[in-house]
Design a protein around this motif. Structure first.
Motif, short mmCIF file in Angstrom:
data_model
loop_
_atom_site.label_atom_id
_atom_site.label_comp_id
_atom_site.label_asym_id
_atom_site.label_seq_id
_atom_site.Cartn_x
_atom_site.Cartn_y
_atom_site.Cartn_z
N ILE A 1 0.86 -1.18 0.00
CA ILE A 1 0.00 0.00 0.00
C ILE A 1 0.90 1.22 0.00
O ILE A 1 1.68 1.42 0.94
N PRO A 2 0.87 2.03 -1.06
CA PRO A 2 1.77 3.18 -1.17
C PRO A 2 1.63 4.14 0.01
O PRO A 2 0.55 4.33 0.56
N LYS A 3 2.74 4.71 0.40
CA LYS A 3 2.84 5.66 1.52
C LYS A 3 2.60 5.00 2.87
O LYS A 3 2.23 5.67 3.83
N CYS A 4 2.84 3.68 2.95
CA CYS A 4 2.66 2.96 4.21
C CYS A 4 3.86 2.05 4.48
O CYS A 4 3.71 0.83 4.65
N ALA A 5 5.05 2.63 4.50
CA ALA A 5 6.28 1.92 4.85
C ALA A 5 6.61 0.78 3.89
O ALA A 5 7.31 -0.17 4.26
N CYS A 6 6.15 0.87 2.63
CA CYS A 6 6.35 -0.25 1.71
C CYS A 6 7.83 -0.47 1.37
O CYS A 6 8.25 -1.62 1.17
N SER A 7 8.64 0.58 1.31
CA SER A 7 10.06 0.40 1.00
C SER A 7 10.76 -0.39 2.10
O SER A 7 11.55 -1.30 1.82
N THR A 8 10.47 -0.04 3.35
CA THR A 8 11.10 -0.75 4.47
C THR A 8 10.63 -2.21 4.52
O THR A 8 11.44 -3.13 4.73
N ILE A 9 9.34 -2.44 4.31
CA ILE A 9 8.82 -3.80 4.35
C ILE A 9 9.44 -4.64 3.24
O ILE A 9 9.84 -5.79 3.46
N GLY A 10 9.55 -4.09 2.05
CA GLY A 10 10.17 -4.83 0.95
C GLY A 10 11.61 -5.20 1.25
O GLY A 10 12.05 -6.32 0.94
N GLN A 11 12.34 -4.30 1.88
CA GLN A 11 13.73 -4.58 2.23
C GLN A 11 13.83 -5.66 3.32
O GLN A 11 14.73 -6.50 3.30
N ILE A 12 12.89 -5.65 4.26
CA ILE A 12 12.86 -6.70 5.28
C ILE A 12 12.64 -8.06 4.63
O ILE A 12 13.32 -9.05 4.95
N MET A 13 11.70 -8.13 3.71
CA MET A 13 11.42 -9.39 3.01
C MET A 13 12.63 -9.85 2.22
O MET A 13 12.98 -11.04 2.22
N TYR A 14 13.28 -8.92 1.54
CA TYR A 14 14.46 -9.25 0.74
C TYR A 14 15.58 -9.77 1.64
O TYR A 14 16.21 -10.80 1.35
N TYR A 15 15.82 -9.08 2.74
CA TYR A 15 16.88 -9.47 3.67
C TYR A 15 16.60 -10.85 4.27
O TYR A 15 17.53 -11.67 4.43
N SER A 16 15.35 -11.12 4.58
CA SER A 16 15.03 -12.38 5.25
C SER A 16 15.36 -13.60 4.38
O SER A 16 15.61 -14.68 4.90
N ASP A 17 15.40 -13.41 3.08
CA ASP A 17 15.78 -14.49 2.17
C ASP A 17 17.26 -14.51 1.82
O ASP A 17 17.84 -15.57 1.62
N HIS A 18 17.87 -13.32 1.74
CA HIS A 18 19.21 -13.22 1.15
C HIS A 18 20.31 -12.78 2.11
O HIS A 18 21.50 -12.87 1.76
N GLY A 19 19.96 -12.30 3.28
CA GLY A 19 20.96 -11.92 4.26
C GLY A 19 21.59 -10.57 4.02
O GLY A 19 22.55 -10.18 4.69
N HIS A 20 21.06 -9.82 3.07
CA HIS A 20 21.52 -8.44 2.82
C HIS A 20 20.37 -7.68 2.19
O HIS A 20 19.44 -8.27 1.63
N TYR A 21 20.44 -6.34 2.28
CA TYR A 21 19.40 -5.51 1.70
C TYR A 21 19.64 -5.32 0.21
O TYR A 21 20.78 -5.39 -0.27
N PHE A 22 18.57 -5.06 -0.52
CA PHE A 22 18.70 -4.73 -1.94
C PHE A 22 19.42 -3.40 -2.09
O PHE A 22 19.13 -2.45 -1.37
N ASP A 23 20.36 -3.35 -3.00
CA ASP A 23 21.16 -2.14 -3.22
C ASP A 23 20.37 -1.18 -4.13
O ASP A 23 20.43 -1.27 -5.35
N GLY A 24 19.63 -0.28 -3.50
CA GLY A 24 18.81 0.66 -4.25
C GLY A 24 17.39 0.65 -3.73
O GLY A 24 17.09 0.09 -2.67
#
Length: 267
Positions: A19-42
């Motif tokens: 949902i735009p304007k509701c912490a979506c960038s942070t949530i996406g990075q958490i999901m990415y990190y939980s699988d890969h052990g690092h944040y997406f670069d960008g």
């Protein structure tokens, strides 16, 4: 219609309705990190691998399978309508976007011309925001002079698409209590790479796009603008338990009722 705006970890451990304007960038990075052990670069919105997204053709079948089976923990994140629409104004209307241009080409010049909104220099933020609210109301209620934009269209409308197409939420968290909400989400899934929600960075990709807010939230809303916000976002206030009578109160009055959300958004 499928599941637009839906992301899922590649490990299929977690489904999230953006949902735009509701912490979506942070949530996406958490999901990415939980699988890969690092944040997406960008900006995570620019990723094309490492995270299933409905916008990626190869992701649509896995997302459909998990959402319709209702066997993967599924959540979304909501926000107080007052602060969300104010944030959309400063980011998308006043701000310069990542491509160095105004948002959506001629959108801002049209709003300036038709609604008297100002965005340059030391402009009157309160006056311009209240005029933008008239524009936002016209797009949402009357679909003119354009269809509503995803950044200021109602949260409930975004959240409903997953339900009406066969999904179900296990949890709805709020940006106002983000850390507590995300900790509960992460407790309910198995992650390859645990992370500390308290110490992780906050990824606010819209920060710095526009001018800083010069006044407290409540100063932007007089009786008329409060009426407009309630007219536009009544279902958001009711379902997600925000106080429509007090723009200074950011936190919800109570926890959302999951049964009520599914009943009312599943129609």
């Amino acid at each position: 219609m499928g599941f637009p705006g839906t992301w899922m970890t590649e490990s299929e451990s977690l489904v999230y309705r953006v949902i735009p304007k509701c912490a979506c960038s942070t949530i996406g990075q958490i999901m990415y990190y939980s699988d890969h052990g690092h944040y997406f670069d960008g900006d995570i919105h620019d990723s094309t691998q490492g995270l299933h997204k409905w916008s990626q053709d190869y992701s649509q079948q896995p997302i459909t399978d998990r959402v319709t089976a209702q066997d993967t923990y599924t959540f979304t994140c909501v926000r107080n309508p007052y602060t969300r629409v104010l944030s959309a104004f400063f980011d998308k209307i006043c701000g310069i976007q990542r491509n160095g241009r105004r948002y959506r080409g001629n959108l801002v010049p049209n709003i300036i011309r038709k609604y008297g909104v100002e965005v340059e220099g030391d402009f009157d933020q309160i006056q311009s925001f209240r005029r933008f609210l008239l524009f936002a109301r016209d797009t949402i209620k009357y679909r003119r002079p354009m269809d509503p934009d995803i950044h200021w269209s109602a949260v409930s409308g975004h959240a409903s698409t997953l339900i009406v197409n066969g999904g179900r939420y296990d949890k709805v968290i709020t940006t106002e209590n983000f850390k507590e909400g995300m900790k509960e989400v992460m407790k309910n899934i198995e992650v390859k790479h645990p992370l500390d929600i308290d110490t992780m960075p906050r990824f606010n990709e819209s920060e710095g796009h526009g001018p800083k807010r010069a006044h407290p939230v409540e100063d932007y809303f007089d009786d008329l603008s409060m009426h407009l916000v309630y007219e536009i976002y009544k279902r958001d206030f009711v379902l997600f338990k925000y106080d429509a009578t007090d723009p200074s109160r950011k936190e919800p009055l109570s926890e959302p009722d999951m049964d009520e959300i599914h009943a009312k958004l599943g129609d």
